[in-house]
Design an enzyme around this catalytic site. Structure first.
Site, PDB file in Angstrom:
ATOM      1  N   SER A   1      -3.529  -5.462   6.864  1.00 34.10           N
ATOM      2  CA  SER A   1      -2.313  -4.726   7.363  1.00 34.10           C
ATOM      3  C   SER A   1      -3.350  -4.047   7.619  1.00 34.10           C
ATOM      4  O   SER A   1      -4.391  -3.077   6.887  1.00 34.10           O
ATOM      5  CB  SER A   1      -1.805  -4.967   6.352  1.00 34.10           C
ATOM      6  OG  SER A   1      -0.547  -3.615   6.707  1.00 34.10           O
TER       7      SER A   1
ATOM      8  N   TYR B   1      -0.203  -1.386  -2.188  1.00 29.58           N
ATOM      9  CA  TYR B   1      -0.435  -2.333  -1.051  1.00 29.58           C
ATOM     10  C   TYR B   1      -1.587  -1.631   0.072  1.00 29.58           C
ATOM     11  O   TYR B   1      -2.651  -2.335   0.211  1.00 29.58           O
ATOM     12  CB  TYR B   1       0.490  -2.473  -0.599  1.00 29.58           C
ATOM     13  CG  TYR B   1       1.110  -2.732   0.919  1.00 29.58           C
ATOM     14  CD1 TYR B   1       0.907  -4.232   0.808  1.00 29.58           C
ATOM     15  CD2 TYR B   1       0.898  -2.844   2.343  1.00 29.58           C
ATOM     16  CE1 TYR B   1       1.270  -5.129   2.014  1.00 29.58           C
ATOM     17  CE2 TYR B   1       1.041  -2.641   3.511  1.00 29.58           C
ATOM     18  CZ  TYR B   1       1.040  -4.619   3.482  1.00 29.58           C
ATOM     19  OH  TYR B   1       1.036  -5.629   4.407  1.00 29.58           O
TER      20      TYR B   1
ATOM     21  N   ALA C   1      -4.665  -0.075  -0.386  1.00 32.46           N
ATOM     22  CA  ALA C   1      -5.441   0.160  -1.720  1.00 32.46           C
ATOM     23  C   ALA C   1      -5.921  -1.603  -1.391  1.00 32.46           C
ATOM     24  O   ALA C   1      -7.086  -2.099  -1.703  1.00 32.46           O
ATOM     25  CB  ALA C   1      -5.214  -0.139  -3.274  1.00 32.46           C
TER      26      ALA C   1
END
Length: 269
Positions: free
Chosen positions: A149, A163, A165
């Protein structure tokens, strides 16, 4: 171009919770099937996976699924073993599972952090742990595509540290492993979606739209993108297809960003 005839694609997170719209995993599975791949899928909820299976088969594709907990070693091994038992090989692996929980290090509970690391990152390790030894023994090798992402590349305007990381870690996991396996005919790359319109996005609008104005919420997300519109699941699926196909045979250890220009922009995201 970009044909996958006869190739076996193992895909995690391909479930679809409703018949309308397309999530990223379901669209990837359908796109690879349309190009001739045989799909074998693992998903936390079997009913959701079976919905995708039915949609693929309705278009003449081949797909089998089974319930899989991608955070559990035995469950992932069972998925891989079942795929090899049925088809004899795994040519393509797509890791698509992921979930975002809000919080910064000071506020996020330890159990939420651990859940995020297990689901988003450990799942990629577990599938790789069992699939890479199979691929390197195959004369044709294999291709692994991990879904990250843009939250793993830059701050995207909301605190979701676990998220961010884990999605950043997926990129580096892919790079390092790609170098290790580069001389074994196994390629690993990452697709990096930005703001993507999916049924889940619409669900977020129902939960978080100020004043309940879902259309205004969706327009706000569109306006955050330099191209002035979110992408959709097919944009991610097309990128995944390219990285899975032989046309990308000299590409490994790379990220293909699908974000309408966000990560190249200095604007608000």
């Amino acid at each position: 171009m970009l044909r996958l005839d006869g190739k076996v694609a193992l895909i995690t997170g391909l479930g679809q919770t409703a018949d309308d719209g397309w999530g990223i995993g379901a669209a990837i599975a359908m796109k690879l099937a349309q190009q001739g791949a045989i799909i074998f899928g693992g998903n936390r909820t079997l009913a959701a996976a079976e919905r995708t299976k039915a949609r693929i088969e309705a278009k003449g594709g081949v797909c089998n699924v089974q319930q899989t907990d991608v955070t559990d070693s035995a469950s992932v091994k069972a998925l891989v073993d079942a795929c090899v038992a049925r088809h004899g090989c795994i040519d393509i692996l797509v890791n698509n599972v992921g979930k975002s929980e809000p919080g910064c290090p000071a506020t996020m509970k330890e159990e939420i952090w651990d859940q995020q690391v297990d689901l988003n990152l450990k799942s990629v390790y577990l599938t790789s742990h069992f699939v890479l030894p199979i691929m390197e023994k195959q004369e044709t090798g294999g291709a692994v595509i991990n879904v990250s992402s843009i939250a793993g590349l830059r701050y995207i305007g909301k605190p979701q540290v676990a998220y961010s990381a884990t999605k950043a870690a997926i990129v580096q996991f892919t790079k390092a492993t790609a170098v290790i396996y580069a001389d074994r005919r196994v390629r690993l790359n990452t697709v990096v979606p930005g703001l993507i319109y999916t049924p889940y996005t619409r669900a977020l609008a129902k939960r978080y739209a100020p004043g309940g104005d879902e259309d205004a919420y969706m327009k706000m997300r569109d306006d955050q993108v330099p191209m002035k519109k979110m992408g959709d699941a097919w944009d991610v699926a097309n990128a995944t297809l390219f990285l899975a196909a032989d046309e990308s045979q000299y590409i490994t250890g790379q990220e293909l960003v699908i974000d309408g220009g966000i990560t190249s922009s200095t604007g608000r995201v």
